[in-house]
Write a protein that holds these residues in place. Structure first.
Motif, PDB file in Angstrom:
ATOM      1  N   PRO A  79      -7.520  -1.310  -4.674  1.00 39.60           N
ATOM      2  CA  PRO A  79      -8.353  -1.972  -5.681  1.00 39.60           C
ATOM      3  C   PRO A  79      -8.296  -1.329  -7.062  1.00 39.60           C
ATOM      4  O   PRO A  79      -8.325  -2.032  -8.074  1.00 39.60           O
ATOM      5  CB  PRO A  79      -9.764  -1.897  -5.085  1.00 39.60           C
ATOM      6  CG  PRO A  79      -9.713  -0.775  -4.106  1.00 39.60           C
ATOM      7  CD  PRO A  79      -8.318  -0.791  -3.556  1.00 39.60           C
TER       8      PRO A  79
ATOM      9  N   TYR B  70      -7.140  -5.536  -2.005  1.00 36.49           N
ATOM     10  CA  TYR B  70      -8.052  -4.883  -1.067  1.00 36.49           C
ATOM     11  C   TYR B  70      -7.562  -3.484  -0.704  1.00 36.49           C
ATOM     12  O   TYR B  70      -8.362  -2.540  -0.606  1.00 36.49           O
ATOM     13  CB  TYR B  70      -8.164  -5.740   0.194  1.00 36.49           C
ATOM     14  CG  TYR B  70      -8.736  -5.035   1.405  1.00 36.49           C
ATOM     15  CD1 TYR B  70     -10.101  -4.816   1.530  1.00 36.49           C
ATOM     16  CD2 TYR B  70      -7.899  -4.593   2.432  1.00 36.49           C
ATOM     17  CE1 TYR B  70     -10.626  -4.172   2.639  1.00 36.49           C
ATOM     18  CE2 TYR B  70      -8.408  -3.939   3.541  1.00 36.49           C
ATOM     19  CZ  TYR B  70      -9.771  -3.737   3.643  1.00 36.49           C
ATOM     20  OH  TYR B  70     -10.277  -3.083   4.746  1.00 36.49           O
ATOM     21  N   ARG B  71      -6.280  -3.326  -0.550  1.00 34.39           N
ATOM     22  CA  ARG B  71      -5.730  -2.044  -0.118  1.00 34.39           C
ATOM     23  C   ARG B  71      -5.530  -1.060  -1.268  1.00 34.39           C
ATOM     24  O   ARG B  71      -5.381   0.144  -1.028  1.00 34.39           O
ATOM     25  CB  ARG B  71      -4.412  -2.271   0.633  1.00 34.39           C
ATOM     26  CG  ARG B  71      -4.623  -2.949   1.986  1.00 34.39           C
ATOM     27  CD  ARG B  71      -3.317  -3.220   2.706  1.00 34.39           C
ATOM     28  NE  ARG B  71      -3.562  -3.827   3.998  1.00 34.39           N
ATOM     29  CZ  ARG B  71      -3.782  -3.165   5.126  1.00 34.39           C
ATOM     30  NH1 ARG B  71      -3.775  -1.840   5.117  1.00 34.39           N
ATOM     31  NH2 ARG B  71      -3.996  -3.800   6.258  1.00 34.39           N
TER      32      ARG B  71
ATOM     33  N   ARG C 224     -15.381  -6.965   0.413  1.00 36.07           N
ATOM     34  CA  ARG C 224     -15.717  -6.070   1.526  1.00 36.07           C
ATOM     35  C   ARG C 224     -15.485  -4.615   1.143  1.00 36.07           C
ATOM     36  O   ARG C 224     -16.222  -3.717   1.559  1.00 36.07           O
ATOM     37  CB  ARG C 224     -14.835  -6.449   2.729  1.00 36.07           C
ATOM     38  CG  ARG C 224     -14.991  -5.573   3.942  1.00 36.07           C
ATOM     39  CD  ARG C 224     -14.045  -6.049   5.027  1.00 36.07           C
ATOM     40  NE  ARG C 224     -14.082  -5.197   6.196  1.00 36.07           N
ATOM     41  CZ  ARG C 224     -13.305  -5.340   7.262  1.00 36.07           C
ATOM     42  NH1 ARG C 224     -12.431  -6.342   7.301  1.00 36.07           N
ATOM     43  NH2 ARG C 224     -13.401  -4.529   8.295  1.00 36.07           N
ATOM     44  N   GLN C 225     -14.462  -4.400   0.327  1.00 39.56           N
ATOM     45  CA  GLN C 225     -14.107  -3.047  -0.122  1.00 39.56           C
ATOM     46  C   GLN C 225     -14.806  -2.687  -1.428  1.00 39.56           C
ATOM     47  O   GLN C 225     -15.327  -1.579  -1.579  1.00 39.56           O
ATOM     48  CB  GLN C 225     -12.585  -2.966  -0.323  1.00 39.56           C
ATOM     49  CG  GLN C 225     -12.061  -1.612  -0.783  1.00 39.56           C
ATOM     50  CD  GLN C 225     -11.848  -0.665   0.357  1.00 39.56           C
ATOM     51  OE1 GLN C 225     -12.762  -0.429   1.152  1.00 39.56           O
ATOM     52  NE2 GLN C 225     -10.652  -0.119   0.474  1.00 39.56           N
ATOM     53  N   ARG C 226     -14.810  -3.644  -2.370  1.00 38.49           N
ATOM     54  CA  ARG C 226     -15.356  -3.388  -3.702  1.00 38.49           C
ATOM     55  C   ARG C 226     -16.174  -4.586  -4.179  1.00 38.49           C
ATOM     56  O   ARG C 226     -15.673  -5.427  -4.932  1.00 38.49           O
ATOM     57  CB  ARG C 226     -14.207  -3.093  -4.674  1.00 38.49           C
ATOM     58  CG  ARG C 226     -13.514  -1.755  -4.467  1.00 38.49           C
ATOM     59  CD  ARG C 226     -14.345  -0.612  -5.014  1.00 38.49           C
ATOM     60  NE  ARG C 226     -14.607  -0.783  -6.434  1.00 38.49           N
ATOM     61  CZ  ARG C 226     -13.754  -0.400  -7.405  1.00 38.49           C
ATOM     62  NH1 ARG C 226     -12.594   0.189  -7.087  1.00 38.49           N
ATOM     63  NH2 ARG C 226     -14.066  -0.577  -8.666  1.00 38.49           N
TER      64      ARG C 226
ATOM     65  N   ARG D 183     -12.370 -10.601   1.174  1.00 42.51           N
ATOM     66  CA  ARG D 183     -11.585  -9.426   1.548  1.00 42.51           C
ATOM     67  C   ARG D 183     -11.753  -8.307   0.515  1.00 42.51           C
ATOM     68  O   ARG D 183     -12.014  -7.160   0.867  1.00 42.51           O
ATOM     69  CB  ARG D 183     -10.113  -9.817   1.672  1.00 42.51           C
ATOM     70  CG  ARG D 183      -9.195  -8.721   2.188  1.00 42.51           C
ATOM     71  CD  ARG D 183      -9.495  -8.371   3.614  1.00 42.51           C
ATOM     72  NE  ARG D 183      -8.430  -7.574   4.213  1.00 42.51           N
ATOM     73  CZ  ARG D 183      -8.576  -6.809   5.279  1.00 42.51           C
ATOM     74  NH1 ARG D 183      -9.757  -6.737   5.884  1.00 42.51           N
ATOM     75  NH2 ARG D 183      -7.556  -6.120   5.779  1.00 42.51           N
TER      76      ARG D 183
ATOM     77  N   GLU E  62       0.842  -1.201   0.000  1.00 42.71           N
ATOM     78  CA  GLU E  62       0.000   0.000   0.000  1.00 42.71           C
ATOM     79  C   GLU E  62       0.874   1.247   0.000  1.00 42.71           C
ATOM     80  O   GLU E  62       0.604   2.221  -0.717  1.00 42.71           O
ATOM     81  CB  GLU E  62      -0.926  -0.002   1.210  1.00 42.71           C
ATOM     82  CG  GLU E  62      -1.888   1.168   1.248  1.00 42.71           C
ATOM     83  CD  GLU E  62      -2.840   1.087   2.435  1.00 42.71           C
ATOM     84  OE1 GLU E  62      -3.918   1.705   2.351  1.00 42.71           O
ATOM     85  OE2 GLU E  62      -2.513   0.411   3.427  1.00 42.71           O
TER      86      GLU E  62
ATOM     87  N   GLN F  44     -19.223 -10.780   3.902  1.00 39.80           N
ATOM     88  CA  GLN F  44     -18.431  -9.564   3.719  1.00 39.80           C
ATOM     89  C   GLN F  44     -18.867  -8.810   2.473  1.00 39.80           C
ATOM     90  O   GLN F  44     -18.849  -7.581   2.439  1.00 39.80           O
ATOM     91  CB  GLN F  44     -16.944  -9.929   3.637  1.00 39.80           C
ATOM     92  CG  GLN F  44     -16.361 -10.397   4.957  1.00 39.80           C
ATOM     93  CD  GLN F  44     -14.940 -10.902   4.814  1.00 39.80           C
ATOM     94  OE1 GLN F  44     -14.625 -11.685   3.918  1.00 39.80           O
ATOM     95  NE2 GLN F  44     -14.065 -10.483   5.701  1.00 39.80           N
TER      96      GLN F  44
ATOM     97  N   GLU G 196      -5.151  -9.402  -0.207  1.00 39.08           N
ATOM     98  CA  GLU G 196      -4.882  -8.290   0.706  1.00 39.08           C
ATOM     99  C   GLU G 196      -4.310  -7.093  -0.043  1.00 39.08           C
ATOM    100  O   GLU G 196      -4.670  -5.942   0.229  1.00 39.08           O
ATOM    101  CB  GLU G 196      -3.919  -8.734   1.804  1.00 39.08           C
ATOM    102  CG  GLU G 196      -3.612  -7.688   2.853  1.00 39.08           C
ATOM    103  CD  GLU G 196      -4.800  -7.370   3.756  1.00 39.08           C
ATOM    104  OE1 GLU G 196      -4.745  -6.327   4.446  1.00 39.08           O
ATOM    105  OE2 GLU G 196      -5.770  -8.149   3.781  1.00 39.08           O
TER     106      GLU G 196
END
Length: 218
Positions: A101, A98-99, A133-135, A130, A57, A167, A95
């Motif tokens: 996308p 996720y950080r 959950r974000q996108r 995972r 990230e 999620q 992961e």
């Protein structure tokens, strides 16, 4: 202290901010985050997954191509030709996506293509949850795979798939009937939460997913 010992110390004490700073100063330390990924169980592999997510990230702000190279290395480690398979590579890639996308969304489909290999089913289920959950939009096309995983012979895959659907939330509404088939599944699986490994029954994860999809978090 050697780089390997330093990394192990920072991981064991969950000192992620320091680890990120050291990795940006000396990228050579990153290679030691790959080793725990070859272990199928244990807290250290989860710590390495989180650390890779945090490191990449920060790296992505400076050099996105360097992060893409890390993802390519993880994908290669899932290939039999690499010598030995990295059990936790799907989780690590998940992961990273996720950080960031928007930068790395193109890798979602690529890592899912490894679903033919059963040893990666657990990790793929986790990665989809995972990322979702974000996108949720990035994993929508793979919902049928998660639903298929709900009937997987391995309890941990069933549990992770159920958790992933929760999620993702309401977009996974079509999975409700299949999730309800797991409400009597009392097989225990391990989930990494709050820097520790927690045991859940599959039915607990299924019920929580049903509640979240219905918009009623437990």
């Amino acid at each position: 202290m050697s780089l390997r010992k330093e990394m192990n110390l920072l991981l064991s004490e969950n000192r992620y901010e320091e680890l990120v700073e050291r990795a940006l100063q000396n990228p050579a330390i990153i290679k030691y985050l790959f080793r725990p990924l070859y272990h199928p169980y244990g807290a250290q592999r989860w710590q390495a997954i989180e650390a890779l997510g945090r490191v990449t990230e920060a790296m992505a702000q400076r050099d996105p191509e360097a992060v893409r190279e890390i993802i390519r290395r993880l994908l290669w480690s899932m290939n039999d030709e690499s010598g030995s398979a990295s059990w936790s590579a799907p989780e690590a890639i998940g992961e990273i996506i996720y950080r960031n996308p928007d930068l790395f969304k193109d890798y979602v489909a690529i890592v899912i293509n490894a679903s033919e290999e059963e040893i990666f089913h657990r990790g793929i289920a986790w990665a989809l949850g995972r990322i979702g959950r974000q996108r949720p939009d990035l994993v929508q096309e793979f919902l049928p795979l998660l639903v298929e995983f709900l009937r997987h012979p391995r309890a941990e895959v069933r549990g992770y798939a159920a958790r992933a659907l929760g999620q993702i939330g309401p977009p996974a509404g079509e999975a409700l009937s299949k999730l309800e088939e797991l409400v009597e599944d009392r097989t225990v699986v391990e989930v990494y939460e709050g820097n520790k490994i927690v045991s859940y029954q599959v039915n607990e994860l299924a019920k929580e997913a049903i509640a979240k999809i219905n918009g009623k978090p437990r």
